[in-house]
Design an enzyme around this catalytic site. Structure first.
Site, PDB file in Angstrom:
ATOM      1  N   SER A 102       3.990  -1.809  -4.845  1.00  0.00           N
ATOM      2  CA  SER A 102       3.183  -1.498  -3.489  1.00  0.00           C
ATOM      3  C   SER A 102       2.160  -2.527  -3.824  1.00  0.00           C
ATOM      4  CB  SER A 102       2.760  -0.298  -3.727  1.00  0.00           C
ATOM      5  OG  SER A 102       1.966   0.173  -2.402  1.00  0.00           O
ATOM      6  N   ASP A 243      -0.377  -4.113   2.281  1.00  0.00           N
ATOM      7  CA  ASP A 243      -0.187  -4.284   0.887  1.00  0.00           C
ATOM      8  C   ASP A 243       1.368  -5.034   0.605  1.00  0.00           C
ATOM      9  OD1 ASP A 243       1.000  -2.048   1.677  1.00  0.00           O
ATOM     10  OD2 ASP A 243       0.803  -1.156  -0.032  1.00  0.00           O
ATOM     11  N   ASP A 245       4.217  -3.719  -0.081  1.00  0.00           N
ATOM     12  CA  ASP A 245       5.405  -3.509   0.446  1.00  0.00           C
ATOM     13  C   ASP A 245       5.207  -2.848   1.807  1.00  0.00           C
ATOM     14  OD1 ASP A 245       4.296  -1.146  -0.321  1.00  0.00           O
ATOM     15  OD2 ASP A 245       5.801  -0.033  -0.939  1.00  0.00           O
ATOM     16  N   ASP A 247       3.591  -0.618   3.184  1.00  0.00           N
ATOM     17  CA  ASP A 247       3.592   0.719   3.691  1.00  0.00           C
ATOM     18  C   ASP A 247       2.033   0.879   4.026  1.00  0.00           C
ATOM     19  OD1 ASP A 247       2.696   0.820   0.951  1.00  0.00           O
ATOM     20  OD2 ASP A 247       4.097   2.473   0.507  1.00  0.00           O
TER      21      ASP A 247
END
Length: 450
Positions: A102, A243, A245, A247
């Site tokens: 992340s 960010d 990834d 999400d």
């Protein structure tokens, strides 16, 4: 074996804490725990990753583990976490695996697991997977051979499926909106600009050239300085930062001011209430959300339900109560009508749709929330549990709470993903919040030196 799963999967320094051997073990255990045995076919798994160089290594280990357990694997390559969740549901797969840490720096990586339907795992299932890993250390799995070994297939158009899905949810076209998108040199680099352009926005993408090493490197939702500058330089209506990834979504107004997850949630909650889609006129947030969000929602007649920190707990509450919107101050926003997990690209799209529909600036929309000064100190510790629970630390927290009374609050919690204790203080003034937070942080450092 210590607890593997934190608030968002298994995470650690790639090839040190999170080794290929561990990744393989997690994959095998997940396949045995999550796969349904009565479908008359091999279990099906979807595997994706972000742009970290170590993702290539860990992907190979995860795929090996899944196929050794007899699972058929669909590799989708570099995609956002919510895209992997979406494709897990679309493929009617038994499980999904996302390799990402992340917002963490590049040396870290992680394993996020999804059950059938693309849903994150409850604590009970994670504990079953951990128990299976531990049991397999002494009693090896019975492995299939011959035709029973799993096969691997590559899905080449997963990104386009996801882009079309997300862009199709826009409640209003984005024509006339000029946006700068910070892709964090991560999984959003291609799909976020594509979604926003598909919906009609003029898009300027920055930090959209991942090389495997530069993910989250002074960019993305945790480092918005470059985005602020780019928004002002380009005369954009707003900036969106994701960010690694994708999400998460935080925003920047036309004058370069940050609009955090609390403010984004308030904007979306009011829009959905107006449209009649905010189920029960209720918003779900975590205990980290600013008191200003609570006050704004109360004034608007919207009920606020609090959960523990972590978008998984927000998701659990949303699903259990059949609610339509929730999220975190950090920018994890969940809209269950369109996604099974937090989706930063989806959030950015709906935020801009509200701007386009109302003709109002982002700063104007965000002004509904007057944030109480909030100071967050991340204290590196040797043992995050000891650092948070030491008697001297608890005594200082109680002293601070008595001192603040009704004018503020203290939240102390060990990080679920890093060797940190997070000290958060809200108070009537920033100086008071900082003074109190520093006092508590000093006790945490003494209790468990890094």
């Amino acid at each position: 074996m210590g607890r593997l799963f934190g608030t968002d999967g298994v995470r650690g320094r790639a090839n040190a804490d999170l080794t290929p051997e561990l990744a393989l073990s997690v994959a095998v255990a997940a396949a045995h725990t999550l796969a349904e045995s009565d479908r008359g076919r091999a279990p099906l798994a979807v595997v994706g990753r972000d742009t970290r160089a170590s993702g290539e290594m860990l992907e190979a280990a995860v795929v090996a583990g899944l196929t050794s357990a007899g699972a058929t694997v669909i590799r989708v390559g570099v995609l956002p976490t919510p895209a992997v969740a979406f494709l897990t549901a679309e493929a009617k797969a038994d499980l999904g695996v996302m390799l990402s840490a992340s917002h963490n720096p590049m040396p870290d990586n992680g394993i996020k697991l999804f059950a059938a339907g693309g849903h994150k795992l409850p604590d009970e299932i994670e504990m079953r997977i951990e128990a299976a890993i531990e049991a397999n250390a002494t009693t090896a799995w019975a492995r299939p051979v011959g035709a029973g070994v799993g096969r691997v297939h590559d899905l080449l158009d997963g990104a386009s499926h996801y882009v079309q899905h997300v862009a199709g949810t826009a409640p209003h076209r984005l024509d006339g909106i000029k946006v700068v998108v910070d892709c964090a040199n991560g999984a959003a680099a291609e799909v976020a600009p594509a979604v926003y352009r598909e919906a009609g926005a003029e898009v300027i993408a920055i930090n959209a050239e991942p090389d495997g090493l530069n993910i989250n490197d002074e960019c993305g939702s945790n480092h918005i300085e470059a985005l602020r500058q780019a928004v002002v330089e380009h005369g954009a209506h707003l900036g969106i930062a994701h960010d690694g990834d994708a999400d998460r979504c935080v925003a920047v107004s036309a004058d370069g001011e940050e609009v955090d997850g609390d403010q984004v949630m308030a904007i979306l909650a009011l829009a959905m209430r107006e449209a009649g889609t905010l189920t029960g006129d209720t918003l779900v947030a975590t205990v980290m959300s600013n008191l200003g969000l609570r006050l704004a929602m109360s004034a608007a007649g919207i009920r606020l339900v609090e959960t523990k920190v972590g978008d998984r707990y927000v998701l659990e509450e949303l699903r259990a109560s059949g609610l339509a919107l929730g999220g975190e101050q950090s920018g994890h926003i969940v809209m269950p009508a369109y996604a099974t997990t937090g989706d930063g690209v989806l959030t950015g799209l709906h935020l801009m749709a509200r701007m386009a529909a109302t003709g109002r600036t982002l700063a104007d929309l965000a002004s509904v929330v007057t944030k109480l000064p909030q100071v967050l100190i991340n204290v590196p510790v040797g043992d995050r549990t000891v650092g948070a629970a030491a008697p001297a630390v608890r005594a200082e927290v109680e002293r601070a709470e008595a001192e603040l009374g009704e004018t503020g609050r203290v939240l102390l919690r060990p990080s679920g993903t890093e060797p940190l204790v997070r000290v958060m203080v809200e108070a009537a003034t920033e100086q008071t919040a900082r003074d109190v937070a520093e006092r508590i942080a000093a006790h945490v450092r003494t209790a468990s030196p890094a």
